[in-house]
Design a protein around this motif. Structure first.
Motif, mmCIF file in Angstrom:
data_model
loop_
_atom_site.group_PDB
_atom_site.id
_atom_site.type_symbol
_atom_site.label_atom_id
_atom_site.label_comp_id
_atom_site.label_asym_id
_atom_site.label_seq_id
_atom_site.Cartn_x
_atom_site.Cartn_y
_atom_site.Cartn_z
ATOM 1 N N GLY A 146 0.817 -1.213 0.000
ATOM 2 C CA GLY A 146 0.000 0.000 0.000
ATOM 3 C C GLY A 146 0.845 1.255 0.000
ATOM 4 N N HIS A 203 -10.488 0.389 -3.647
ATOM 5 C CA HIS A 203 -9.310 0.837 -2.915
ATOM 6 C C HIS A 203 -9.692 1.546 -1.614
ATOM 7 C CE1 HIS A 203 -6.127 -0.392 -5.570
ATOM 8 N NE2 HIS A 203 -6.674 0.200 -6.611
ATOM 9 N N LEU A 204 -10.750 2.329 -1.638
ATOM 10 C CA LEU A 204 -11.170 3.028 -0.429
ATOM 11 C C LEU A 204 -11.686 2.062 0.634
ATOM 12 C CD1 LEU A 204 -13.004 6.107 -1.971
ATOM 13 C CD2 LEU A 204 -10.823 6.132 -0.746
ATOM 14 N N GLN A 257 -8.572 0.381 3.117
ATOM 15 C CA GLN A 257 -7.582 1.388 3.486
ATOM 16 C C GLN A 257 -6.589 0.901 4.535
ATOM 17 O OE1 GLN A 257 -8.620 5.578 3.761
ATOM 18 N NE2 GLN A 257 -10.679 5.124 3.020
ATOM 19 N N THR A 258 -6.861 -0.233 5.183
ATOM 20 C CA THR A 258 -5.924 -0.734 6.187
ATOM 21 C C THR A 258 -4.584 -1.128 5.587
ATOM 22 O OG1 THR A 258 -6.875 -2.953 5.942
ATOM 23 C CG2 THR A 258 -7.774 -1.545 7.701
ATOM 24 N N TRP A 299 -2.968 0.573 3.360
ATOM 25 C CA TRP A 299 -2.223 1.741 2.918
ATOM 26 C C TRP A 299 -1.417 2.351 4.065
ATOM 27 C CZ3 TRP A 299 -2.538 2.777 -2.231
ATOM 28 C CH2 TRP A 299 -3.615 2.233 -2.924
ATOM 29 N N ALA A 354 -2.922 6.792 2.408
ATOM 30 C CA ALA A 354 -4.384 6.678 2.524
ATOM 31 C C ALA A 354 -5.042 8.044 2.403
ATOM 32 C CB ALA A 354 -4.744 6.017 3.844
ATOM 33 N N LYS A 355 -4.446 9.041 3.030
ATOM 34 C CA LYS A 355 -4.973 10.401 2.928
ATOM 35 C C LYS A 355 -4.876 10.909 1.493
ATOM 36 C CE LYS A 355 -4.402 15.073 4.827
ATOM 37 N NZ LYS A 355 -3.627 15.917 5.781
ATOM 38 N N LEU A 364 -4.810 9.051 -1.154
ATOM 39 C CA LEU A 364 -5.788 8.285 -1.928
ATOM 40 C C LEU A 364 -7.156 8.952 -1.879
ATOM 41 C CD1 LEU A 364 -6.937 5.729 -3.368
ATOM 42 C CD2 LEU A 364 -7.160 4.711 -1.082
ATOM 43 N N ARG A 365 -7.590 9.359 -0.695
ATOM 44 C CA ARG A 365 -8.909 9.993 -0.566
ATOM 45 C C ARG A 365 -8.963 11.316 -1.327
ATOM 46 N NH1 ARG A 365 -8.065 7.922 4.699
ATOM 47 N NH2 ARG A 365 -7.315 9.940 5.471
#
Length: 328
Positions: A226, A268-269, A272-273, A275, A280-281, A283-284
């Motif tokens: 990730g 993908h969202l 998120q664990t 990433w 992760a941030k 990605l959003r």
């Protein structure tokens, strides 16, 4: 000219490369060419490839190429394509393998059908488990229009089966600029590639030929990591949307492209664990921007027909960036 070129990129796969190379030897033929591309591995992979190239040259044509810096799978495949001389071409990843005699069957099949490319089923392997995965297209051993296999938008179709190694391709596709990948893409590199192939090639067929063994669960694979490289899926699908929007059939094809993009973002969202927190941030944020860039009419239709969980997740993303713009 060799009858078939097999392009095989390798990167830090010293544990698996011997199996891959052994399977090539069991498929060797004087009329076949193996193009081995090391993408600047940092383990013992280059030494393994050097020995294998020398040994394979007794039974097939071999080209061994090494990158001076790591460029990713798409770039490594392009290096192989530029060097390959075969009438037909196919791919294999450096941690996968093929059954004995598979490539001879593959060549015989595409020659018999006479089409631009053929797509094949494959075997997915995870540890000792084996699962057969089929091309999501019902009509077999018929020469068809690749464009018609993109739809319907609300079902899994041939463009969702994006594995480049699951098939063979005539050299005329290279000459037309349809086989190269988007340079530098580190993940989802097959997605713009398969869409371009189905939009612009003239003929294809699906065949029930099993022979490629696709290894899953490899710790070094990007599908298991990730980190920021995984976010290249956004650049890949932006390219799919941009190129499909220019197609004469954009009104018909864009809903499929948008639906697939939305499904991948939601996937993908929901995981998120895996990433890294900073990724992760990112990605959003990038996913919200991607949703806003999509053709909004097609997006609205897709969100109205998706399942409630994914639709709600994507609607929140769209509201997020709209609210941010209003506040600014």
């Amino acid at each position: 000219m060799p009858k078939l070129s097999v392009i095989v990129p390798f990167y830090n796969v010293q544990q698996y490369a011997p199996d891959t190379l052994r399977s090539l030897r069991l498929n060797a033929h004087p009329d076949f060419e193996f193009v081995l591309v090391d993408d600047h591995s940092k383990d013992e992979t280059p030494a393994i490839l050097e020995r294998a190239a020398e040994q394979l040259s007794d039974v097939a044509q071999v080209r061994y190429l090494r990158h001076e810096k790591n460029g990713g799978l798409a770039t490594a495949r392009n290096t192989g394509l530029d060097a390959a001389r075969g009438e037909y071409l196919t791919f294999l990843d450096g941690d996968d393998w093929v059954a004995p005699g598979y490539y001879a069957q593959l060549v015989a099949t595409i020659e018999e059908l006479g089409c631009d490319f053929v797509r094949t089923d494959h075997v997915q392997t995870t540890a000792r488990a084996r699962t057969v995965h089929r091309v999501p297209h019902g009509r077999r051993r018929e020469v068809l229009d690749p464009r018609e296999a993109i739809l319907p938008a609300d079902r899994t179709t041939s463009v969702d089966y994006a594995y480049a190694w699951a098939g063979a391709y005539h050299r005329r596709l290279v000459d037309r600029g349809l086989l190269h990948f988007t340079d530098g893409l580190r993940t989802a590199e097959d997605r713009p590639w398969i869409w371009k192939l189905h939009r612009e090639a003239e003929s294809f067929a699906v065949v029930s030929l099993l022979g490629v063994f696709y290894r899953r669960g490899v710790a070094s694979s990007l599908t298991q990591i990730g980190d920021v490289r995984q976010l290249d899926f956004i650049r890949a699908f932006d390219q799919v949307i941009e190129e499909t929007a220019k197609d004469p059939d954009a009104d018909r094809l864009l809903p499929k492209a948008v639906r697939t993009y939305c499904a991948i973002i939601a996937h993908h969202l929901s995981d998120q664990t895996k990433w890294e927190p900073a990724v992760a941030k990112q990605l959003r944020t990038m996913s919200a921007a991607a949703v806003r860039r999509m053709p909004q009419r097609a997006l609205g239709d897709v969100l109205d027909t998706m399942d409630l969980d994914r639709s709600a997740q994507l609607r929140r993303l769209r509201r997020r960036i709209t609210t941010a713009k209003a506040a600014a």
